[in-house]
Design a protein around this motif. Structure first.
Motif, PDB file in Angstrom:
ATOM      1  N   LEU A 171      -7.981 -12.407 -12.247  1.00 54.61           N
ATOM      2  CA  LEU A 171      -7.361 -11.702 -13.359  1.00 54.61           C
ATOM      3  C   LEU A 171      -6.878 -10.365 -12.821  1.00 54.61           C
ATOM      4  CD1 LEU A 171     -10.002 -12.286 -16.220  1.00 54.61           C
ATOM      5  CD2 LEU A 171      -8.203 -13.832 -15.426  1.00 54.61           C
ATOM      6  N   LEU A 172      -5.575 -10.181 -12.729  1.00 56.07           N
ATOM      7  CA  LEU A 172      -5.000  -8.969 -12.145  1.00 56.07           C
ATOM      8  C   LEU A 172      -4.292  -8.182 -13.234  1.00 56.07           C
ATOM      9  CD1 LEU A 172      -3.411 -10.448  -8.866  1.00 56.07           C
ATOM     10  CD2 LEU A 172      -5.750  -9.625  -9.240  1.00 56.07           C
ATOM     11  N   ASP A 173      -4.815  -7.000 -13.530  1.00 58.98           N
ATOM     12  CA  ASP A 173      -4.265  -6.171 -14.595  1.00 58.98           C
ATOM     13  C   ASP A 173      -3.381  -5.084 -13.993  1.00 58.98           C
ATOM     14  OD1 ASP A 173      -3.714  -4.925 -16.948  1.00 58.98           O
ATOM     15  OD2 ASP A 173      -5.768  -4.360 -17.438  1.00 58.98           O
ATOM     16  N   GLU A 174      -2.074  -5.217 -14.192  1.00 55.57           N
ATOM     17  CA  GLU A 174      -1.082  -4.240 -13.723  1.00 55.57           C
ATOM     18  C   GLU A 174      -1.239  -3.924 -12.230  1.00 55.57           C
ATOM     19  OE1 GLU A 174       1.346  -3.281 -15.498  1.00 55.57           O
ATOM     20  OE2 GLU A 174       0.785  -3.183 -17.614  1.00 55.57           O
ATOM     21  N   PRO A 175      -1.193  -4.941 -11.359  1.00 51.26           N
ATOM     22  CA  PRO A 175      -1.433  -4.671  -9.935  1.00 51.26           C
ATOM     23  C   PRO A 175      -0.354  -3.845  -9.260  1.00 51.26           C
ATOM     24  CG  PRO A 175      -0.670  -6.929 -10.237  1.00 51.26           C
ATOM     25  CD  PRO A 175      -0.934  -6.369 -11.613  1.00 51.26           C
ATOM     26  N   THR A 176       0.829  -3.707  -9.859  1.00 52.45           N
ATOM     27  CA  THR A 176       1.893  -2.927  -9.219  1.00 52.45           C
ATOM     28  C   THR A 176       2.079  -1.554  -9.841  1.00 52.45           C
ATOM     29  OG1 THR A 176       3.684  -3.745 -10.663  1.00 52.45           O
ATOM     30  CG2 THR A 176       3.100  -5.094  -8.745  1.00 52.45           C
ATOM     31  N   GLU A 177       1.256  -1.194 -10.814  1.00 49.92           N
ATOM     32  CA  GLU A 177       1.421   0.062 -11.540  1.00 49.92           C
ATOM     33  C   GLU A 177       1.360   1.270 -10.597  1.00 49.92           C
ATOM     34  OE1 GLU A 177       1.931   2.744 -14.652  1.00 49.92           O
ATOM     35  OE2 GLU A 177       2.136   0.561 -14.655  1.00 49.92           O
ATOM     36  N   GLY A 178       2.415   2.064 -10.594  1.00 52.20           N
ATOM     37  CA  GLY A 178       2.441   3.305  -9.831  1.00 52.20           C
ATOM     38  C   GLY A 178       2.614   3.149  -8.337  1.00 52.20           C
ATOM     39  N   LEU A 179       2.938   1.950  -7.861  1.00 53.12           N
ATOM     40  CA  LEU A 179       3.046   1.724  -6.422  1.00 53.12           C
ATOM     41  C   LEU A 179       4.489   1.811  -5.943  1.00 53.12           C
ATOM     42  CD1 LEU A 179       0.566  -1.258  -5.901  1.00 53.12           C
ATOM     43  CD2 LEU A 179       0.111   1.202  -5.902  1.00 53.12           C
ATOM     44  N   ALA A 180       4.667   2.200  -4.688  1.00 49.27           N
ATOM     45  CA  ALA A 180       5.995   2.278  -4.089  1.00 49.27           C
ATOM     46  C   ALA A 180       6.601   0.875  -3.984  1.00 49.27           C
ATOM     47  CB  ALA A 180       5.900   2.910  -2.703  1.00 49.27           C
ATOM     48  N   PRO A 181       7.922   0.764  -4.042  1.00 55.39           N
ATOM     49  CA  PRO A 181       8.569  -0.556  -3.988  1.00 55.39           C
ATOM     50  C   PRO A 181       8.154  -1.410  -2.796  1.00 55.39           C
ATOM     51  CG  PRO A 181      10.164   1.100  -4.653  1.00 55.39           C
ATOM     52  CD  PRO A 181       8.904   1.844  -4.299  1.00 55.39           C
ATOM     53  N   VAL A 182       7.958  -0.796  -1.636  1.00 61.01           N
ATOM     54  CA  VAL A 182       7.578  -1.580  -0.466  1.00 61.01           C
ATOM     55  C   VAL A 182       6.188  -2.180  -0.639  1.00 61.01           C
ATOM     56  CG1 VAL A 182       6.642   0.416   0.792  1.00 61.01           C
ATOM     57  CG2 VAL A 182       7.473  -1.595   2.060  1.00 61.01           C
ATOM     58  N   ILE A 183       5.280  -1.469  -1.325  1.00 61.13           N
ATOM     59  CA  ILE A 183       3.941  -1.986  -1.582  1.00 61.13           C
ATOM     60  C   ILE A 183       3.987  -3.064  -2.663  1.00 61.13           C
ATOM     61  CG2 ILE A 183       1.584  -1.408  -2.232  1.00 61.13           C
ATOM     62  CD1 ILE A 183       2.448  -0.271   0.445  1.00 61.13           C
ATOM     63  N   VAL A 184       4.852  -2.879  -3.659  1.00 63.23           N
ATOM     64  CA  VAL A 184       5.027  -3.906  -4.692  1.00 63.23           C
ATOM     65  C   VAL A 184       5.474  -5.219  -4.055  1.00 63.23           C
ATOM     66  CG1 VAL A 184       6.407  -4.578  -6.708  1.00 63.23           C
ATOM     67  CG2 VAL A 184       5.501  -2.247  -6.527  1.00 63.23           C
ATOM     68  N   GLN A 185       6.405  -5.140  -3.113  1.00 67.73           N
ATOM     69  CA  GLN A 185       6.859  -6.347  -2.413  1.00 67.73           C
ATOM     70  C   GLN A 185       5.720  -6.996  -1.649  1.00 67.73           C
ATOM     71  OE1 GLN A 185      10.194  -5.188   0.018  1.00 67.73           O
ATOM     72  NE2 GLN A 185      11.527  -4.748  -1.738  1.00 67.73           N
ATOM     73  N   GLN A 186       4.872  -6.179  -1.035  1.00 73.81           N
ATOM     74  CA  GLN A 186       3.744  -6.714  -0.288  1.00 73.81           C
ATOM     75  C   GLN A 186       2.745  -7.409  -1.218  1.00 73.81           C
ATOM     76  OE1 GLN A 186       1.851  -3.870   2.262  1.00 73.81           O
ATOM     77  NE2 GLN A 186       0.340  -5.308   3.040  1.00 73.81           N
ATOM     78  N   ILE A 187       2.471  -6.810  -2.378  1.00 75.72           N
ATOM     79  CA  ILE A 187       1.580  -7.435  -3.350  1.00 75.72           C
ATOM     80  C   ILE A 187       2.166  -8.758  -3.830  1.00 75.72           C
ATOM     81  CG2 ILE A 187       0.532  -7.190  -5.646  1.00 75.72           C
ATOM     82  CD1 ILE A 187      -0.763  -5.413  -3.551  1.00 75.72           C
ATOM     83  N   GLY A 188       3.483  -8.796  -4.023  1.00 69.28           N
ATOM     84  CA  GLY A 188       4.135 -10.041  -4.416  1.00 69.28           C
ATOM     85  C   GLY A 188       3.965 -11.133  -3.376  1.00 69.28           C
ATOM     86  N   ARG A 189       4.095 -10.782  -2.108  1.00 69.63           N
ATOM     87  CA  ARG A 189       3.909 -11.773  -1.039  1.00 69.63           C
ATOM     88  C   ARG A 189       2.469 -12.275  -1.011  1.00 69.63           C
ATOM     89  NH1 ARG A 189       7.417  -8.158   1.774  1.00 69.63           N
ATOM     90  NH2 ARG A 189       5.654  -7.125   2.780  1.00 69.63           N
ATOM     91  N   ILE A 190       1.531 -11.381  -1.271  1.00 73.53           N
ATOM     92  CA  ILE A 190       0.118 -11.777  -1.271  1.00 73.53           C
ATOM     93  C   ILE A 190      -0.161 -12.754  -2.414  1.00 73.53           C
ATOM     94  CG2 ILE A 190      -2.236 -10.947  -1.604  1.00 73.53           C
ATOM     95  CD1 ILE A 190      -0.968 -10.341   1.158  1.00 73.53           C
ATOM     96  N   ILE A 191       0.368 -12.467  -3.604  1.00 76.44           N
ATOM     97  CA  ILE A 191       0.161 -13.363  -4.740  1.00 76.44           C
ATOM     98  C   ILE A 191       0.755 -14.739  -4.453  1.00 76.44           C
ATOM     99  CG2 ILE A 191       0.830 -13.787  -7.147  1.00 76.44           C
ATOM    100  CD1 ILE A 191       0.498 -10.783  -7.629  1.00 76.44           C
ATOM    101  N   THR A 192       1.940 -14.767  -3.867  1.00 77.26           N
ATOM    102  CA  THR A 192       2.564 -16.047  -3.509  1.00 77.26           C
ATOM    103  C   THR A 192       1.713 -16.799  -2.498  1.00 77.26           C
ATOM    104  OG1 THR A 192       4.769 -15.154  -3.953  1.00 77.26           O
ATOM    105  CG2 THR A 192       4.633 -17.118  -2.550  1.00 77.26           C
ATOM    106  N   LEU A 193       1.181 -16.097  -1.512  1.00 77.65           N
ATOM    107  CA  LEU A 193       0.334 -16.725  -0.500  1.00 77.65           C
ATOM    108  C   LEU A 193      -0.946 -17.278  -1.128  1.00 77.65           C
ATOM    109  CD1 LEU A 193      -0.375 -17.367   2.446  1.00 77.65           C
ATOM    110  CD2 LEU A 193      -1.316 -15.048   2.641  1.00 77.65           C
ATOM    111  N   LEU A 194      -1.559 -16.514  -2.028  1.00 79.20           N
ATOM    112  CA  LEU A 194      -2.788 -16.983  -2.671  1.00 79.20           C
ATOM    113  C   LEU A 194      -2.522 -18.216  -3.523  1.00 79.20           C
ATOM    114  CD1 LEU A 194      -4.382 -13.566  -3.727  1.00 79.20           C
ATOM    115  CD2 LEU A 194      -5.049 -15.050  -1.823  1.00 79.20           C
TER     116      LEU A 194
END
Length: 248
Positions: A171-194
């Motif tokens: 359960l991920l609540d607002e995992p990209t909140e306040g993060l730089a775009p490059v980190i948001v992209q990295q979180i997106g890749r991690i979610i896809t991998l998981l």
């Protein structure tokens, strides 16, 4: 429309049983009635988002599933087990990991100590080495205390800590909140991998464009209830409706 959405929640595609099934979930903060019959489902291996304006009840839904809201009624089935009367520790041991919006990092503990603090609840979780391979930024910060981590590093640590426990649903609540775009992209890749590795993810997001890049389905929440559901491939055809719901 509400009846049609509720029927979708009860009857998932393919005739398979739901991994997570929430039915008529009601929740209160004191005397304030916040959730008014939330009903939806998540299939095993799916990434599903809860979309909606601030105050719609998305975070309260997450906290109700994990057991942090004490006053709640309805039904929450996970992997065939009813959770509605269980305390948070029992819900976690059933295989659900919760990453709150504030991330919950222990500020006085190092990255390594934060990673090792939660108990292992089942086999098959990430080893510490695998977490560090997934989030290489953390490898260089193992001895750094939580107060000196960036927002992105804290988010990586919060997710990695759950993966090490062996939880199979996140359960991920607002995992990209306040993060730089490059980190948001990295979180997106991690979610896809998981997702590719078989994890099931329920995601609360204000960033609609991010949500559409990672999710299979999207539930729209208004005033503590589900008012619509869209499969990801249906988003382009429903842009005007989504703008009315979300103000995007």
């Amino acid at each position: 429309m509400l009846e049609a959405v509720a029927e979708t929640a009860r009857a998932p595609s393919g005739g398979t049983s739901c991994y997570l099934s929430v039915e008529n979930l009601q929740a209160w903060y004191g005397d304030s009635h916040v959730l008014h019959g939330m009903s939806f489902n998540v299939q095993k291996g799916e990434v599903v988002t809860l979309l909606g304006r601030n105050g719609a009840g998305k975070t309260t839904t997450m906290k109700s599933i994990i057991g942090l809201i004490q006053k709640r009624t309805g039904s929450i089935y996970f992997d065939g087990r009813e959770l509605i009367k269980l305390p948070p520790r029992a819900v976690a041991r059933a295989g659900i990991g919760f990453c709150p919006e504030e991330r919950g990092i222990y500020s006085s503990l190092s990255v390594r100590e934060n990673l090792l603090l939660p108990p292992t609840i089942s086999d098959g979780g990430f080893t510490t080495g695998q977490v560090l391979d997934l989030f290489p930024n953390l490898r260089e910060r193992l001895q750094t205390v939580g107060t000196k981590l960036s927002g992105g590093e804290q988010q990586m640590l919060a997710i990695g800590r759950i993966l090490r426990t062996g939880a199979k649903m996140l359960l991920l609540d607002e995992p990209t909140e306040g993060l730089a775009p490059v980190i948001v992209q990295q979180i997106g890749r991690i979610i896809t991998l998981l997702k590719q590795r078989g994890y099931t993810i329920l995601l609360v997001e204000q960033n609609f464009h991010f949500a559409s890049s990672v999710a299979d389905r999207h539930y729209v929440v208004e005033l503590g209830r589900i008012v619509d559901m869209f499969r990801n491939e249906e988003l382009d055809a429903n842009q005007e409706k989504l703008k009315r719901y979300l103000g995007v």
